[in-house]
Design a protein around this motif. Sequence first.
Motif, PDB file in Angstrom:
ATOM      1  N   UNK A  93      45.242  31.736  31.650  1.00  0.00           N
ATOM      2  CA  UNK A  93      45.886  32.436  32.759  1.00  0.00           C
ATOM      3  C   UNK A  93      46.156  31.459  33.897  1.00  0.00           C
ATOM      4  N   UNK A  94      47.049  31.860  34.768  1.00  0.00           N
ATOM      5  CA  UNK A  94      47.426  31.009  35.889  1.00  0.00           C
ATOM      6  C   UNK A  94      46.515  31.258  37.073  1.00  0.00           C
ATOM      7  N   UNK A  95      46.477  30.301  37.991  1.00  0.00           N
ATOM      8  CA  UNK A  95      45.611  30.437  39.166  1.00  0.00           C
ATOM      9  C   UNK A  95      46.028  31.604  40.042  1.00  0.00           C
ATOM     10  N   UNK A  96      47.308  32.001  39.990  1.00  0.00           N
ATOM     11  CA  UNK A  96      47.755  33.151  40.775  1.00  0.00           C
ATOM     12  C   UNK A  96      46.988  34.403  40.383  1.00  0.00           C
ATOM     13  N   UNK A 102      41.420  41.904  41.782  1.00  0.00           N
ATOM     14  CA  UNK A 102      41.700  43.049  40.909  1.00  0.00           C
ATOM     15  C   UNK A 102      42.302  42.605  39.588  1.00  0.00           C
ATOM     16  N   UNK A 103      43.291  41.734  39.655  1.00  0.00           N
ATOM     17  CA  UNK A 103      43.961  41.265  38.437  1.00  0.00           C
ATOM     18  C   UNK A 103      42.995  40.480  37.567  1.00  0.00           C
ATOM     19  N   UNK A 104      42.205  39.608  38.180  1.00  0.00           N
ATOM     20  CA  UNK A 104      41.284  38.773  37.415  1.00  0.00           C
ATOM     21  C   UNK A 104      40.221  39.615  36.721  1.00  0.00           C
ATOM     22  N   UNK A 105      39.666  40.587  37.431  1.00  0.00           N
ATOM     23  CA  UNK A 105      38.629  41.422  36.824  1.00  0.00           C
ATOM     24  C   UNK A 105      39.198  42.268  35.694  1.00  0.00           C
ATOM     25  N   UNK A 251      40.986  27.813  32.816  1.00  0.00           N
ATOM     26  CA  UNK A 251      40.998  29.212  33.239  1.00  0.00           C
ATOM     27  C   UNK A 251      41.372  30.099  32.056  1.00  0.00           C
ATOM     28  N   UNK A 252      40.445  30.977  31.696  1.00  0.00           N
ATOM     29  CA  UNK A 252      40.647  31.897  30.576  1.00  0.00           C
ATOM     30  C   UNK A 252      40.444  33.313  31.093  1.00  0.00           C
ATOM     31  N   UNK A 253      41.447  34.158  30.897  1.00  0.00           N
ATOM     32  CA  UNK A 253      41.339  35.563  31.291  1.00  0.00           C
ATOM     33  C   UNK A 253      40.859  35.736  32.733  1.00  0.00           C
ATOM     34  N   UNK A 254      41.457  34.972  33.627  1.00  0.00           N
ATOM     35  CA  UNK A 254      41.200  35.138  35.040  1.00  0.00           C
ATOM     36  C   UNK A 254      39.939  34.479  35.561  1.00  0.00           C
ATOM     37  N   UNK A 255      39.167  33.828  34.695  1.00  0.00           N
ATOM     38  CA  UNK A 255      37.948  33.143  35.115  1.00  0.00           C
ATOM     39  C   UNK A 255      37.827  31.816  34.392  1.00  0.00           C
ATOM     40  N   UNK A 301      49.468  32.371  31.091  1.00  0.00           N
ATOM     41  CA  UNK A 301      50.134  33.647  31.365  1.00  0.00           C
ATOM     42  C   UNK A 301      49.885  34.096  32.791  1.00  0.00           C
ATOM     43  N   UNK A 302      50.922  34.615  33.400  1.00  0.00           N
ATOM     44  CA  UNK A 302      50.790  35.291  34.687  1.00  0.00           C
ATOM     45  C   UNK A 302      50.580  36.759  34.389  1.00  0.00           C
ATOM     46  N   UNK A 303      49.348  37.229  34.502  1.00  0.00           N
ATOM     47  CA  UNK A 303      49.032  38.617  34.160  1.00  0.00           C
ATOM     48  C   UNK A 303      48.648  39.385  35.422  1.00  0.00           C
ATOM     49  N   UNK A 304      49.377  39.117  36.492  1.00  0.00           N
ATOM     50  CA  UNK A 304      49.175  39.851  37.723  1.00  0.00           C
ATOM     51  C   UNK A 304      49.604  41.297  37.581  1.00  0.00           C
ATOM     52  N   UNK A 305      49.443  42.056  38.641  1.00  0.00           N
ATOM     53  CA  UNK A 305      49.690  43.508  38.569  1.00  0.00           C
ATOM     54  C   UNK A 305      51.014  43.921  39.143  1.00  0.00           C
TER      55      UNK A 305
END
Length: 306
Positions: A93-96, A102-105, A251-255, A301-305
């Motif tokens: 995942x990207x640092x964004x 919320x997105x990371x969790x 960075x994997x899955x927001x962490x 991946x940018x997996x923001x909300x």
Amino acid sequence: MTKPSPEPDQQVFNQHRNLLFSVAYRILGTAADAEDAVQDAWIKWSAADRAQVAEPKSYLTRIVSNVALERLRSTRYQRETYVGPWLPEPILTSSDTADSVTAAESVSMAMLVVLETLSPLERAVFVLKEVFGFSYAEIAAAVERSEAAVRQATHRAREHVQARRPRFSADKAQQRAVTERFFAAATGGDLNGLMELLSPDVTLWTDGGGKVRQAMRPVVGASTVATWFAAIGSVSYQGIEPADMSVELVEINGGLGLVFRGAGRVVATVTFGIDADGRITTIHNVANPDKLRAIADGAAHDVGTR
């Protein structure tokens, strides 16, 4: 010669592509299936009468949610008969994404494991309501249920998740510090160092899918888990000697997590759940080669909300 610009309908689709993947991935827990759902959404979008579409974002989300829901139902039996623990497919995942709590969790391995315990409908409505903030009316249209049914499913899902979700999310600096200390202790065979990092009731989940030898049940307890990882620097893994193995902090899955490589391929990922005291409470180790393709691909991946 200048390259022709995409057709307007493709431009609109591309504007929302990250959102569509983000929705599908949280519903499905696998990158490959999420990409397939996005592709199916594109096909349906291409065939639709777009002149009648007032809100492309809602319309496209409805399509991909419905496709993902049906796909989840069709794969349910495969997951129930899976060899050993079934874990989500990890993604870079990207640092964004990581910057949004919320997105990371919501995309963390720990949360995706909790979502796996919901029914397909509960999972879909929870993702759409709690993560992406869609209205009950929009969700009802997406999953083809009444608003009353959606409200009930959301309530059940919310209670279920709240009872099982991690109680604490470590910040990025703490994640890095703990992960680096864990890596140093593991590769150095420092059993005491590992014990200091692990919660007494830490649980290790390993997913080999029957294709790679892994623990068939959760490994519980600091002593047992520490012994498991202290062997990293001295024992071959999947036929690869420690000297021929490289480990990267990514960075994997927001962490932050670890990617192990050897013999020209990705062999495993390790991600951590950390409590308020900075101790590791859960470890998710994915080694099934079928689930490492998104990591091997190298695309974040940018997996923001949004």
